[in-house]
Design a protein around this motif. Sequence first.
Motif, PDB file in Angstrom:
ATOM      1  N   ASP A   1     -16.793 102.371 -30.886  1.00 34.17           N
ATOM      2  CA  ASP A   1     -16.993 101.000 -30.454  1.00 34.17           C
ATOM      3  C   ASP A   1     -17.642 100.207 -31.580  1.00 34.17           C
ATOM      4  OD1 ASP A   1     -17.015  98.950 -28.272  1.00 34.17           O
ATOM      5  OD2 ASP A   1     -19.165  99.035 -28.629  1.00 34.17           O
ATOM      6  N   VAL A   2     -17.258  98.944 -31.690  1.00 39.84           N
ATOM      7  CA  VAL A   2     -17.899  98.011 -32.615  1.00 39.84           C
ATOM      8  C   VAL A   2     -18.261  96.785 -31.798  1.00 39.84           C
ATOM      9  CG1 VAL A   2     -17.629  96.586 -34.676  1.00 39.84           C
ATOM     10  CG2 VAL A   2     -16.571  98.853 -34.588  1.00 39.84           C
ATOM     11  N   SER A   3     -19.504  96.340 -31.928  1.00 39.65           N
ATOM     12  CA  SER A   3     -19.904  95.138 -31.202  1.00 39.65           C
ATOM     13  C   SER A   3     -20.610  94.170 -32.142  1.00 39.65           C
ATOM     14  CB  SER A   3     -20.784  95.471 -30.003  1.00 39.65           C
ATOM     15  OG  SER A   3     -21.923  96.180 -30.397  1.00 39.65           O
ATOM     16  N   ILE A   4     -20.403  92.906 -31.867  1.00 37.11           N
ATOM     17  CA  ILE A   4     -21.057  91.814 -32.591  1.00 37.11           C
ATOM     18  C   ILE A   4     -21.766  90.965 -31.533  1.00 37.11           C
ATOM     19  CG2 ILE A   4     -20.715  89.763 -34.025  1.00 37.11           C
ATOM     20  CD1 ILE A   4     -18.207  91.101 -35.167  1.00 37.11           C
ATOM     21  N   LYS A   5     -23.066  90.776 -31.712  1.00 41.66           N
ATOM     22  CA  LYS A   5     -23.875  90.032 -30.730  1.00 41.66           C
ATOM     23  C   LYS A   5     -23.706  90.624 -29.333  1.00 41.66           C
ATOM     24  CE  LYS A   5     -23.682  85.941 -33.522  1.00 41.66           C
ATOM     25  NZ  LYS A   5     -22.904  84.811 -33.853  1.00 41.66           N
ATOM     26  N   ASP A   6     -23.783  91.948 -29.256  1.00 41.76           N
ATOM     27  CA  ASP A   6     -23.703  92.709 -27.995  1.00 41.76           C
ATOM     28  C   ASP A   6     -22.375  92.578 -27.258  1.00 41.76           C
ATOM     29  OD1 ASP A   6     -26.257  93.821 -28.302  1.00 41.76           O
ATOM     30  OD2 ASP A   6     -27.183  92.053 -27.404  1.00 41.76           O
ATOM     31  N   LYS A   7     -21.328  92.100 -27.925  1.00 44.59           N
ATOM     32  CA  LYS A   7     -20.001  92.032 -27.321  1.00 44.59           C
ATOM     33  C   LYS A   7     -19.070  92.939 -28.093  1.00 44.59           C
ATOM     34  CE  LYS A   7     -20.086  87.433 -25.351  1.00 44.59           C
ATOM     35  NZ  LYS A   7     -19.401  86.152 -25.254  1.00 44.59           N
ATOM     36  N   SER A   8     -18.382  93.818 -27.375  1.00 46.17           N
ATOM     37  CA  SER A   8     -17.411  94.690 -28.021  1.00 46.17           C
ATOM     38  C   SER A   8     -16.303  93.851 -28.628  1.00 46.17           C
ATOM     39  CB  SER A   8     -16.804  95.679 -27.023  1.00 46.17           C
ATOM     40  OG  SER A   8     -17.745  96.660 -26.684  1.00 46.17           O
ATOM     41  N   VAL A   9     -15.890  94.226 -29.822  1.00 42.81           N
ATOM     42  CA  VAL A   9     -14.809  93.515 -30.501  1.00 42.81           C
ATOM     43  C   VAL A   9     -13.690  94.487 -30.842  1.00 42.81           C
ATOM     44  CG1 VAL A   9     -16.280  91.698 -31.455  1.00 42.81           C
ATOM     45  CG2 VAL A   9     -15.940  93.795 -32.754  1.00 42.81           C
ATOM     46  N   GLU A  10     -12.510  93.952 -30.967  1.00 38.84           N
ATOM     47  CA  GLU A  10     -11.354  94.783 -31.322  1.00 38.84           C
ATOM     48  C   GLU A  10     -11.474  95.191 -32.786  1.00 38.84           C
ATOM     49  OE1 GLU A  10      -8.384  97.131 -31.019  1.00 38.84           O
ATOM     50  OE2 GLU A  10      -9.028  95.999 -29.266  1.00 38.84           O
ATOM     51  N   PHE A  11     -11.410  96.475 -33.043  1.00 41.28           N
ATOM     52  CA  PHE A  11     -11.543  96.960 -34.416  1.00 41.28           C
ATOM     53  C   PHE A  11     -10.388  97.874 -34.809  1.00 41.28           C
ATOM     54  CE2 PHE A  11     -13.570 100.004 -31.686  1.00 41.28           C
ATOM     55  CZ  PHE A  11     -13.247 101.229 -32.212  1.00 41.28           C
ATOM     56  N   ARG A  12      -9.401  98.001 -33.953  1.00 42.31           N
ATOM     57  CA  ARG A  12      -8.246  98.833 -34.272  1.00 42.31           C
ATOM     58  C   ARG A  12      -7.023  97.946 -34.416  1.00 42.31           C
ATOM     59  NH1 ARG A  12     -10.472 102.264 -29.799  1.00 42.31           N
ATOM     60  NH2 ARG A  12     -11.584 103.940 -30.832  1.00 42.31           N
ATOM     61  N   PRO A  13      -6.244  98.018 -35.427  1.00 37.89           N
ATOM     62  CA  PRO A  13      -6.355  98.965 -36.549  1.00 37.89           C
ATOM     63  C   PRO A  13      -7.461  98.603 -37.534  1.00 37.89           C
ATOM     64  CG  PRO A  13      -4.506  97.508 -36.924  1.00 37.89           C
ATOM     65  CD  PRO A  13      -5.080  97.144 -35.575  1.00 37.89           C
ATOM     66  N   PHE A  14      -7.959  97.354 -37.468  1.00 39.57           N
ATOM     67  CA  PHE A  14      -9.062  96.966 -38.350  1.00 39.57           C
ATOM     68  C   PHE A  14      -9.826  95.823 -37.688  1.00 39.57           C
ATOM     69  CE2 PHE A  14      -5.081  95.112 -39.880  1.00 39.57           C
ATOM     70  CZ  PHE A  14      -5.327  93.775 -39.652  1.00 39.57           C
ATOM     71  N   LEU A  15     -11.039  95.617 -38.165  1.00 37.96           N
ATOM     72  CA  LEU A  15     -11.876  94.521 -37.690  1.00 37.96           C
ATOM     73  C   LEU A  15     -11.586  93.301 -38.550  1.00 37.96           C
ATOM     74  CD1 LEU A  15     -14.250  93.520 -35.935  1.00 37.96           C
ATOM     75  CD2 LEU A  15     -15.786  94.442 -37.659  1.00 37.96           C
ATOM     76  N   LYS A  16     -11.066  92.243 -37.926  1.00 41.21           N
ATOM     77  CA  LYS A  16     -10.692  91.044 -38.668  1.00 41.21           C
ATOM     78  C   LYS A  16     -11.827  90.032 -38.553  1.00 41.21           C
ATOM     79  CE  LYS A  16      -6.737  88.004 -39.240  1.00 41.21           C
ATOM     80  NZ  LYS A  16      -5.378  87.721 -38.740  1.00 41.21           N
ATOM     81  N   ILE A  17     -12.379  89.604 -39.699  1.00 39.23           N
ATOM     82  CA  ILE A  17     -13.507  88.678 -39.729  1.00 39.23           C
ATOM     83  C   ILE A  17     -13.143  87.474 -40.591  1.00 39.23           C
ATOM     84  CG2 ILE A  17     -15.912  88.379 -40.422  1.00 39.23           C
ATOM     85  CD1 ILE A  17     -16.380  91.293 -39.767  1.00 39.23           C
ATOM     86  N   GLU A  18     -13.339  86.296 -40.008  1.00 38.68           N
ATOM     87  CA  GLU A  18     -13.083  85.064 -40.754  1.00 38.68           C
ATOM     88  C   GLU A  18     -14.341  84.641 -41.493  1.00 38.68           C
ATOM     89  OE1 GLU A  18     -12.175  80.477 -39.663  1.00 38.68           O
ATOM     90  OE2 GLU A  18     -10.871  81.971 -38.685  1.00 38.68           O
ATOM     91  N   ILE A  19     -14.160  84.282 -42.785  1.00 43.51           N
ATOM     92  CA  ILE A  19     -15.314  83.839 -43.569  1.00 43.51           C
ATOM     93  C   ILE A  19     -15.218  82.348 -43.836  1.00 43.51           C
ATOM     94  CG2 ILE A  19     -15.702  86.064 -44.593  1.00 43.51           C
ATOM     95  CD1 ILE A  19     -14.441  85.021 -47.156  1.00 43.51           C
TER      96      ILE A  19
END
Length: 132
Positions: free
Chosen positions: A114-132
């Motif tokens: 599991d991966v969570s950001i600010k206590d919310k699980s986020v989709e990380f499969r196949p990868f964690l997509k983060i906008e900068i």
Amino acid sequence: MKIFTFLFLVLFVSCQCTNIDCEPGPPDLIIQLVESTGIDPILAGSLSLENVVLRNIQKQNFPTPRYFTGIISYSIDNLSSNYVLSVNNVILDTLKVTTIFIEGECCSSFRVDDVSIKDKSVEFRPFLKIEI
């Protein structure tokens, strides 16, 4: 050649125990960074991989990133930990990464559960997509 093949088979077969796939070490967390336009900033040349840092908060260590065609891969600790993702010395997110360690009779397996950001699980499969 026959001896090498036999040894390879013995090692490969011996590492398949109690219905788990054996892993040599901690799992990878795979991240894709994109700009608001959807472009990979590393591939575009506007960001250097050295300026993308994932830091384990508890241990203060910095996993070494590997980059391949828009994907950054970090080998993470085999324990559940909190990480800070920084770009150009600016914190983007704090990630809680939960890993599972399974030990069999003759080998071990790790996986990111599991991966969570600010206590919310986020989709990380196949990868964690983060906008900068």
